[in-house]
Design a protein around this motif. Sequence first.
Motif, PDB file in Angstrom:
ATOM      1  N   ASN A   9      -2.966 -19.361   5.723  1.00 25.68           N
ATOM      2  CA  ASN A   9      -1.635 -19.186   6.288  1.00 25.68           C
ATOM      3  C   ASN A   9      -1.521 -19.871   7.649  1.00 25.68           C
ATOM      4  OD1 ASN A   9       1.038 -18.175   6.316  1.00 25.68           O
ATOM      5  ND2 ASN A   9       0.420 -16.366   7.482  1.00 25.68           N
ATOM      6  N   ASP A  97       3.455 -11.146   8.910  1.00 25.24           N
ATOM      7  CA  ASP A  97       2.661 -12.361   9.096  1.00 25.24           C
ATOM      8  C   ASP A  97       1.192 -12.107   8.774  1.00 25.24           C
ATOM      9  OD1 ASP A  97       4.824 -13.982  10.033  1.00 25.24           O
ATOM     10  OD2 ASP A  97       4.658 -13.003  11.991  1.00 25.24           O
ATOM     11  N   GLU A 100       0.647 -12.002   5.163  1.00 21.02           N
ATOM     12  CA  GLU A 100       0.602 -13.364   4.623  1.00 21.02           C
ATOM     13  C   GLU A 100      -0.755 -14.011   4.898  1.00 21.02           C
ATOM     14  OE1 GLU A 100       2.724 -15.104   2.700  1.00 21.02           O
ATOM     15  OE2 GLU A 100       3.767 -13.183   2.520  1.00 21.02           O
ATOM     16  N   ASP A 101      -1.381 -13.665   6.020  1.00 22.26           N
ATOM     17  CA  ASP A 101      -2.745 -14.144   6.294  1.00 22.26           C
ATOM     18  C   ASP A 101      -3.682 -13.693   5.184  1.00 22.26           C
ATOM     19  OD1 ASP A 101      -1.734 -15.085   8.692  1.00 22.26           O
ATOM     20  OD2 ASP A 101      -2.727 -13.573   9.933  1.00 22.26           O
ATOM     21  N   GLY A 104      -3.035 -15.580   2.112  1.00 20.46           N
ATOM     22  CA  GLY A 104      -3.550 -16.920   2.356  1.00 20.46           C
ATOM     23  C   GLY A 104      -5.060 -16.992   2.222  1.00 20.46           C
ATOM     24  N   ASP A 107      -5.826 -17.121  -1.408  1.00 23.21           N
ATOM     25  CA  ASP A 107      -5.556 -18.477  -1.893  1.00 23.21           C
ATOM     26  C   ASP A 107      -6.685 -19.427  -1.516  1.00 23.21           C
ATOM     27  OD1 ASP A 107      -3.118 -17.664  -2.933  1.00 23.21           O
ATOM     28  OD2 ASP A 107      -1.960 -18.343  -1.193  1.00 23.21           O
TER      29      ASP A 107
END
Length: 294
Positions: A9, A97, A100-101, A104, A107
């Motif tokens: 991210n 946020d 999302e880290d 990420g 991912d």
Amino acid sequence: MSESYIQANGVRLAYEEFGSASDPAILLIMGLGTQMISWPLSLCNGLASAGFRVIRFDNRDIGLSEKMENAHIPRAPSMLLRTTLGLPLRVSYTLDDMAEDLIGLLDALHLNRAHLVGASMGGMIGQIATSRNPNRILSFTSIMSSSGNPKLPGAARKVVRTMVKRSLGIEKPNLKNTMAFQRMIGSPGFPESDEELRKKVLDSVARSLHPEGYSRHLAAIMASGSRVKLLKTITAPTLVIHGREDALVPLECGIDTARHIPDARLKIIDGMGHNLPEALMPRLLELIAAHVAT
């Protein structure tokens, strides 16, 4: 075991892995201003031995992960005043946020799905990630966390006083004071020796000392508001673990979290406060391993 680093991210995160890369993954999310080393090795190795790929990591702005060096540093008294007056807070990033880290990181590690285990603020981050990514999360375990419901009771007065004194610089966070605060919020039924507690504090300071990250984490929590509506959308099998003697995030917060997540199971542990003492690890290992295995 040494740290590895990965871009997730847009943030450089430090992480460690335990177990086989071919086993189902469990991602451990730590709390407010706290480094990943606060996840005890006995828990990480125990889950790995139970057949899981265990990943613990430093949240952004803490530990060995990327620091938001030029970001605004919020002050606790100002945040409390603005919150009381219903005014918006100035934050550099949000819990969204940080969620999302987390995604990420999955991912970047090429993990399509994983189990999440979050402690305190890590539980809040896990709530957001689990709700918004139902196809990525196999199960969720929330430990000593909260829904952010404004109707819930806050920390014990002595805890609040100590935190305010620290934010105003009246009480310095030296070894003695830090150990005293850890005992204040710790688990009376699972006491740690002075030697154990001293080592934890010194290991944390030696690895990284970044109070600005703590302040920005706190601002992210305070700006998050209530997640009650979000919790109602969680579909992953959820286990909520909370200590009956938690002086920082009272038991009512865990009960409320479980109440709003559909079909969540609540486990209240007598004698547990707001920490992860070694004496409690066999019980937590048993609960988490059984939950993710099903």
